[in-house]
Scaffold this motif. Structure first.
Motif, PDB file in Angstrom:
ATOM      1  N   ASP A  15       0.826  -1.212   0.000  1.00 45.96           N
ATOM      2  CA  ASP A  15       0.000   0.000   0.000  1.00 45.96           C
ATOM      3  C   ASP A  15       0.858   1.260   0.000  1.00 45.96           C
ATOM      4  O   ASP A  15       0.433   2.307  -0.498  1.00 45.96           O
ATOM      5  CB  ASP A  15      -0.951   0.009   1.201  1.00 45.96           C
ATOM      6  CG  ASP A  15      -2.120  -0.955   1.029  1.00 45.96           C
ATOM      7  OD1 ASP A  15      -2.385  -1.386  -0.105  1.00 45.96           O
ATOM      8  OD2 ASP A  15      -2.757  -1.283   2.053  1.00 45.96           O
ATOM      9  N   ARG A  72       2.215   1.467  -3.739  1.00 44.79           N
ATOM     10  CA  ARG A  72       1.144   1.507  -4.746  1.00 44.79           C
ATOM     11  C   ARG A  72       0.940   2.886  -5.382  1.00 44.79           C
ATOM     12  O   ARG A  72       0.780   2.965  -6.603  1.00 44.79           O
ATOM     13  CB  ARG A  72      -0.149   0.993  -4.103  1.00 44.79           C
ATOM     14  CG  ARG A  72      -1.302   0.908  -5.067  1.00 44.79           C
ATOM     15  CD  ARG A  72      -2.483   0.153  -4.483  1.00 44.79           C
ATOM     16  NE  ARG A  72      -2.240  -1.268  -4.688  1.00 44.79           N
ATOM     17  CZ  ARG A  72      -2.150  -2.154  -3.714  1.00 44.79           C
ATOM     18  NH1 ARG A  72      -2.301  -1.787  -2.464  1.00 44.79           N
ATOM     19  NH2 ARG A  72      -1.933  -3.420  -3.985  1.00 44.79           N
ATOM     20  N   PRO A  73       0.949   4.003  -4.629  1.00 43.29           N
ATOM     21  CA  PRO A  73       0.728   5.309  -5.273  1.00 43.29           C
ATOM     22  C   PRO A  73       1.733   5.625  -6.385  1.00 43.29           C
ATOM     23  O   PRO A  73       1.364   6.221  -7.396  1.00 43.29           O
ATOM     24  CB  PRO A  73       0.855   6.297  -4.116  1.00 43.29           C
ATOM     25  CG  PRO A  73       0.461   5.510  -2.910  1.00 43.29           C
ATOM     26  CD  PRO A  73       0.995   4.124  -3.176  1.00 43.29           C
ATOM     27  N   GLN A  76       0.579   3.613  -9.373  1.00 45.55           N
ATOM     28  CA  GLN A  76      -0.665   4.155  -9.916  1.00 45.55           C
ATOM     29  C   GLN A  76      -0.438   5.474 -10.642  1.00 45.55           C
ATOM     30  O   GLN A  76      -1.146   5.779 -11.598  1.00 45.55           O
ATOM     31  CB  GLN A  76      -1.694   4.323  -8.793  1.00 45.55           C
ATOM     32  CG  GLN A  76      -2.187   3.001  -8.262  1.00 45.55           C
ATOM     33  CD  GLN A  76      -3.083   3.131  -7.041  1.00 45.55           C
ATOM     34  OE1 GLN A  76      -3.046   4.133  -6.328  1.00 45.55           O
ATOM     35  NE2 GLN A  76      -3.879   2.107  -6.792  1.00 45.55           N
ATOM     36  N   GLY A 119       0.030   4.673 -14.099  1.00 43.83           N
ATOM     37  CA  GLY A 119      -1.036   3.911 -14.738  1.00 43.83           C
ATOM     38  C   GLY A 119      -1.013   2.420 -14.447  1.00 43.83           C
ATOM     39  O   GLY A 119      -1.682   1.649 -15.121  1.00 43.83           O
ATOM     40  N   ASP A 131      -0.410  -0.894 -11.250  1.00 42.07           N
ATOM     41  CA  ASP A 131      -0.731  -1.286  -9.878  1.00 42.07           C
ATOM     42  C   ASP A 131      -0.102  -2.643  -9.608  1.00 42.07           C
ATOM     43  O   ASP A 131       0.432  -3.283 -10.521  1.00 42.07           O
ATOM     44  CB  ASP A 131      -2.239  -1.365  -9.674  1.00 42.07           C
ATOM     45  CG  ASP A 131      -2.658  -1.129  -8.225  1.00 42.07           C
ATOM     46  OD1 ASP A 131      -1.786  -1.170  -7.337  1.00 42.07           O
ATOM     47  OD2 ASP A 131      -3.851  -0.905  -7.999  1.00 42.07           O
ATOM     48  N   GLY A 170      -2.247  -3.282 -15.141  1.00 42.53           N
ATOM     49  CA  GLY A 170      -2.313  -1.990 -15.810  1.00 42.53           C
ATOM     50  C   GLY A 170      -1.070  -1.762 -16.641  1.00 42.53           C
ATOM     51  O   GLY A 170      -0.534  -2.684 -17.248  1.00 42.53           O
ATOM     52  N   CYS A 224       1.858  -1.389 -15.688  1.00 41.38           N
ATOM     53  CA  CYS A 224       2.999  -2.155 -15.159  1.00 41.38           C
ATOM     54  C   CYS A 224       3.037  -3.578 -15.705  1.00 41.38           C
ATOM     55  O   CYS A 224       4.085  -4.215 -15.713  1.00 41.38           O
ATOM     56  CB  CYS A 224       2.955  -2.210 -13.630  1.00 41.38           C
ATOM     57  SG  CYS A 224       3.248  -0.615 -12.849  1.00 41.38           S
TER      58      CYS A 224
END
Length: 73
Positions: free
Chosen positions: A10, A13-14, A17, A20, A22, A40, A42
């Protein structure tokens, strides 16, 4: 250990993201192997191996005792 791994994912994750992508946790094995799925952007990025090893794996090893390796499935 699974909950500790989730907390660290977590945290990273930002950054994923923002580009684009996760990461999804698939499994944490008894011997300290964390299995994740990059999704995504990644999932098919040519830099995904570097993201996995130098970003996610390094951070998990620093923050969660017992993590030996992170692999993408």
């Amino acid at each position: 250990m699974v909950e500790e791994v989730r907390k660290v994912l977590d945290m990273v994750r930002p950054a994923l993201q923002a580009d684009g992508g996760d990461v999804e946790l698939v499994e944490v094995t008894e011997d300290g192997v964390v299995k994740v799925k990059l999704v995504g952007a990644c999932g098919h990025c040519p830099m995904s191996t570097m993201t996995l090893k130098m970003g996610i794996e390094r951070t998990l090893k620093e923050k969660v005792p017992g993590v030996k390796e992170v692999v993408s499935v």
